[in-house]
Design an enzyme around this catalytic site. Structure first.
Site, mmCIF file in Angstrom:
data_model
loop_
_atom_site.group_PDB
_atom_site.id
_atom_site.type_symbol
_atom_site.label_atom_id
_atom_site.label_comp_id
_atom_site.label_asym_id
_atom_site.label_seq_id
_atom_site.Cartn_x
_atom_site.Cartn_y
_atom_site.Cartn_z
ATOM 1 N N ARG A 1 0.827 -1.210 0.000
ATOM 2 C CA ARG A 1 0.000 0.000 0.000
ATOM 3 C C ARG A 1 0.863 1.262 0.000
ATOM 4 O O ARG A 1 0.986 1.948 -1.013
ATOM 5 C CB ARG A 1 -0.952 -0.013 1.203
ATOM 6 C CG ARG A 1 -2.120 0.972 1.106
ATOM 7 C CD ARG A 1 -1.789 2.405 1.429
ATOM 8 N NE ARG A 1 -1.319 2.617 2.794
ATOM 9 C CZ ARG A 1 -0.904 3.790 3.237
ATOM 10 N NH1 ARG A 1 -0.870 4.859 2.425
ATOM 11 N NH2 ARG A 1 -0.459 3.919 4.481
ATOM 12 N N ASP A 2 1.493 1.566 1.102
ATOM 13 C CA ASP A 2 2.282 2.802 1.194
ATOM 14 C C ASP A 2 3.509 2.734 0.301
ATOM 15 O O ASP A 2 4.002 3.755 -0.171
ATOM 16 C CB ASP A 2 2.691 3.050 2.640
ATOM 17 C CG ASP A 2 3.027 4.513 2.914
ATOM 18 O OD1 ASP A 2 2.450 5.384 2.239
ATOM 19 O OD2 ASP A 2 3.864 4.782 3.780
ATOM 20 N N HIS B 1 5.472 4.584 12.438
ATOM 21 C CA HIS B 1 5.610 4.525 10.984
ATOM 22 C C HIS B 1 6.629 5.582 10.578
ATOM 23 O O HIS B 1 6.379 6.776 10.744
ATOM 24 C CB HIS B 1 4.241 4.813 10.353
ATOM 25 C CG HIS B 1 4.234 4.863 8.872
ATOM 26 N ND1 HIS B 1 3.743 3.832 8.101
ATOM 27 C CD2 HIS B 1 4.614 5.833 7.990
ATOM 28 C CE1 HIS B 1 3.838 4.153 6.822
ATOM 29 N NE2 HIS B 1 4.361 5.371 6.726
ATOM 30 N N HIS C 1 9.576 7.205 7.791
ATOM 31 C CA HIS C 1 10.171 7.337 6.465
ATOM 32 C C HIS C 1 11.625 7.755 6.642
ATOM 33 O O HIS C 1 11.983 8.406 7.624
ATOM 34 C CB HIS C 1 9.404 8.364 5.634
ATOM 35 C CG HIS C 1 8.064 7.873 5.184
ATOM 36 N ND1 HIS C 1 7.767 7.616 3.867
ATOM 37 C CD2 HIS C 1 6.938 7.557 5.880
ATOM 38 C CE1 HIS C 1 6.520 7.176 3.761
ATOM 39 N NE2 HIS C 1 5.997 7.135 4.978
ATOM 40 N N CYS D 1 4.454 9.477 0.387
ATOM 41 C CA CYS D 1 3.106 10.046 0.313
ATOM 42 C C CYS D 1 2.969 10.889 -0.949
ATOM 43 O O CYS D 1 3.772 11.806 -1.169
ATOM 44 C CB CYS D 1 2.835 10.903 1.550
ATOM 45 S SG CYS D 1 1.216 11.720 1.492
ATOM 46 N N ASN E 1 9.494 4.448 2.804
ATOM 47 C CA ASN E 1 9.470 3.977 4.183
ATOM 48 C C ASN E 1 10.814 3.345 4.523
ATOM 49 O O ASN E 1 11.614 3.023 3.650
ATOM 50 C CB ASN E 1 8.390 2.900 4.336
ATOM 51 C CG ASN E 1 7.017 3.376 3.955
ATOM 52 O OD1 ASN E 1 6.249 3.841 4.769
ATOM 53 N ND2 ASN E 1 6.682 3.248 2.669
#
Length: 294
Positions: free
Chosen positions: A9-10, A200, A202, A233, A242
């Site tokens: 997903r991300d 979470h 990055h 994002c 990430n």
């Protein structure tokens, strides 16, 4: 330590290459084979805004269904929640953005409106037996408003906790945070809310792994990571990926922390997804190999 694999997903949402559904499903299958048991697989957002996630329903229709694997999907509103519910997801991840400007650019709502959306979706999720997770985005810094007050984030977390999240995640969306911030914020939010915390990170400014270490030593038992270190994002300028699952696994293993993941399987998958995307991924384990060499 529990690792949530967010690459499907991300990881993929900010990549310029649009992968076919079958490749996304294979990425998930490879992650499972490497030991991943919580996977953020899709997001239910408008395909015009995030075309990389346009096939969310098709992906979820094709992924392996196992009792020991839990799938999550990101939702931003009630429509997204309804779509997620129809696919049989185990949990939904609702993003509440800590600053108004980023929230309006990312989701078209203010922070206060985002809180109300979270409260509505959390209630609906509890009613149907789906685990509601809340993520506070730009918790460590905003690309538009700059530094974010820790007092503000703690208050936001307190209000989110009132709706009973399964888990509360703190997201360094643009990789602006440093370990001292992580330790302070984790400690204050745990004391204020008592919620189960997740982080979470990055690696935009090369602090992602140091922040993961800080979170782990502060008692956080769940971290997000993306195989290959892909992602970012779409609504954050100069966003990068990430922290990489394989590099994080190397770090944690060296610290004596068990995750249940297979380092070599992760490393191979990171290289594989890079080939599908037509680029070299940020993760370093695929290049350097594990240590000690086997």
């Amino acid at each position: 330590m529990e690792i949530v694999e967010v690459g499907p997903r991300d990881g993929l949402q900010n990549e310029s290459t649009l992968l076919p559904t079958a490749t996304k499903v294979e990425l998930i299958e490879r992650a499972i084979a490497a030991g991943a048991r919580r996977i953020e697989a899709v997001s239910f957002v408008h395909p015009r805004l995030v075309p990389q996630m346009a096939d969310a329903e098709a992906v979820m229709a094709a992924v392996p269904r196992r009792d020991d694997v839990f799938y999550s999907g990101l939702v931003l509103n009630r429509r997204g929640f309804d779509r997620a519910l129809d696919t049989g997801l185990t949990e939904v991840n609702v993003v509440v953005v800590a600053t108004d400007e980023f929230s309006e650019r990312n989701q078209g709502v203010t922070t206060e409106e985002g809180l109300r959306t979270w409260e509505d979706i959390a209630a609906r999720a509890h009613a149907v037996g789906v685990r509601p997770v809340a993520t506070i985005a730009v918790a460590f810094g905003c690309p538009f408003e700059g530094p974010v007050s820790s007092d503000h984030v703690v208050e936001l977390a307190r209000r989110i906790a009132e709706a009973g999240p399964f888990e509360l995640a703190l997201a360094d969306t643009i990789g602006a945070g440093v370990p001292t911030q992580v330790g302070e914020l984790v400690g204050r939010i745990r004391e204020t809310t008592g919620a189960r915390l997740r982080c979470h990170f990055h690696n935009t400014r090369n602090t992602g792994y140091a922040n993961a270490f800080a979170a782990a030593t502060a008692g956080v038992s769940t971290l997000d990571a993306s195989v290959g270190g892909i992602g970012g994002c779409p609504f954050a300028p100069d966003a990068t990926g990430n922290i990489a699952t394989e590099d994080l696994e190397h770090l944690l293993t060296g610290m004596g922390v068990r995750t249940g993941l297979d380092l070599e399987g992760l490393s191979r998958t990171g290289t594989w997804i890079g080939e599908r995307l037509g680029k070299e991924v940020p993760a370093l384990l695929g290049r350097a190999g594990p240590f000690p060499q086997r």
